[in-house]
Design an enzyme around this catalytic site. Sequence first.
Site, PDB file in Angstrom:
ATOM      1  N   CYS A 163      20.912  20.740  34.784  1.00 39.03           N
ATOM      2  CA  CYS A 163      21.384  21.686  33.756  1.00 39.03           C
ATOM      3  C   CYS A 163      21.605  21.023  32.398  1.00 39.03           C
ATOM      4  CB  CYS A 163      22.669  22.364  34.232  1.00 39.03           C
ATOM      5  SG  CYS A 163      23.846  21.247  35.000  1.00 39.03           S
ATOM      6  N   HIS A 191      27.898  24.419  29.450  1.00 44.44           N
ATOM      7  CA  HIS A 191      27.998  22.999  29.115  1.00 44.44           C
ATOM      8  C   HIS A 191      27.854  22.824  27.600  1.00 44.44           C
ATOM      9  CE1 HIS A 191      27.902  22.151  33.266  1.00 44.44           C
ATOM     10  NE2 HIS A 191      26.696  21.642  33.402  1.00 44.44           N
TER      11      HIS A 191
END
Length: 343
Positions: free
Chosen positions: A130, A247
């Site tokens: 990710c 994130h």
Amino acid sequence: MKNYKLAIVGATGVVGRTALKVLEEKQLPIAEYVLFASKRSSGKTLPFMGKDYVVRELTEHSFDEGFDFAIFSAGGDIAKKYAPIAASCGCIVVDNSSAFRMDPTVPLVVPEVNPEEIVNHHGIIANPNCSTIQAVVALKPLDDAYHIKRIVYSTYQAVSGAGIRGIEDLRQGIEQYVSSPKNTNTSYLQKFPYPIFNNCLPHIDSFLENGYTKEEEKMINETRKILKRPDLKITATTVRVPVFNCHSEAINVEFEKDFELQQLIHTLTTSPGVVVQNTQGNRNMPYPLATTCDGHDEVFVGRIRRDRSVDSGVNLWVVADNIRKGAASNAIQIVEKMMEENV
Ligand code: A2P
């Protein structure tokens, strides 16, 4: 157009459930979906496409009935065992785990960055980590324009990336603090070795002999593979922070060529999958909140400023929904691309 058959392996997990949501939004030409998870979930139902889908136990014979594609989000061990079985049955697997990412025979794909790699598959395509996905979406156009010399990654990663147990660790930490602020009991922790609430954990995944963590090595090695820059100088520090989803990354980049800041910003603004949010005055910049990045598939870039400590360098703040663009959506975009191109 052909009507395809798709398996979702790990459908009950954080990424699997988001994959179902993204599939509902996209309405791809898929005639049949089958949802798999572990024996524990066998017989449970999940709401999907307006009805209740019964989850099936994944077994060695699950792929005998024939699938065009399978999206795997059930971890590395399951992928290592079942992805080759699925591929041997003629199913093309897009795997979210790290099991095959660095295998030179397996394409590691971000559709905005290296879609040309998709055709090189032998039944398995790997979805990158990710943190890597959102970084390379922003970095690829800059590498093309100015040739990157060195990257320094510092990440601020959400607990959703650690699965349901990671989310629970934060939720229960908050609950404990609200109900009893002085209570230091940590017996509620399921995923992290230390509380994540009111804390930052500067270690994601296990430690390697060289002092880096596996997460940091993944970012370094996967960036090199995707950008086709095997010798690129990269260093990384990956940190888990008490954010539920999305994130954030502070990325420092040094270039071989010089650049003009407004031109660099324009390059990012016109790049696929990138949204530039760079207004300093009203602090309109990417935040891991539902009002900005959470729930979106784009990679958001802000705080774009020259690094004045080097001849040609820039600092970027890059935020994305790690479960959507960082996992489910990227995998589905790969499948979509294969459908469009009849691969
Ligand atoms: P289950 O819910 O039945 O355990 P997360 O990373 O969010 O925890 O999700 C992991 C996913 O992988 C879940 O859907 C989980 O299913 C699935 N999974 C775990 N073990 C297996 C297994 N042995 N076979 C198939 N799926 C599995």
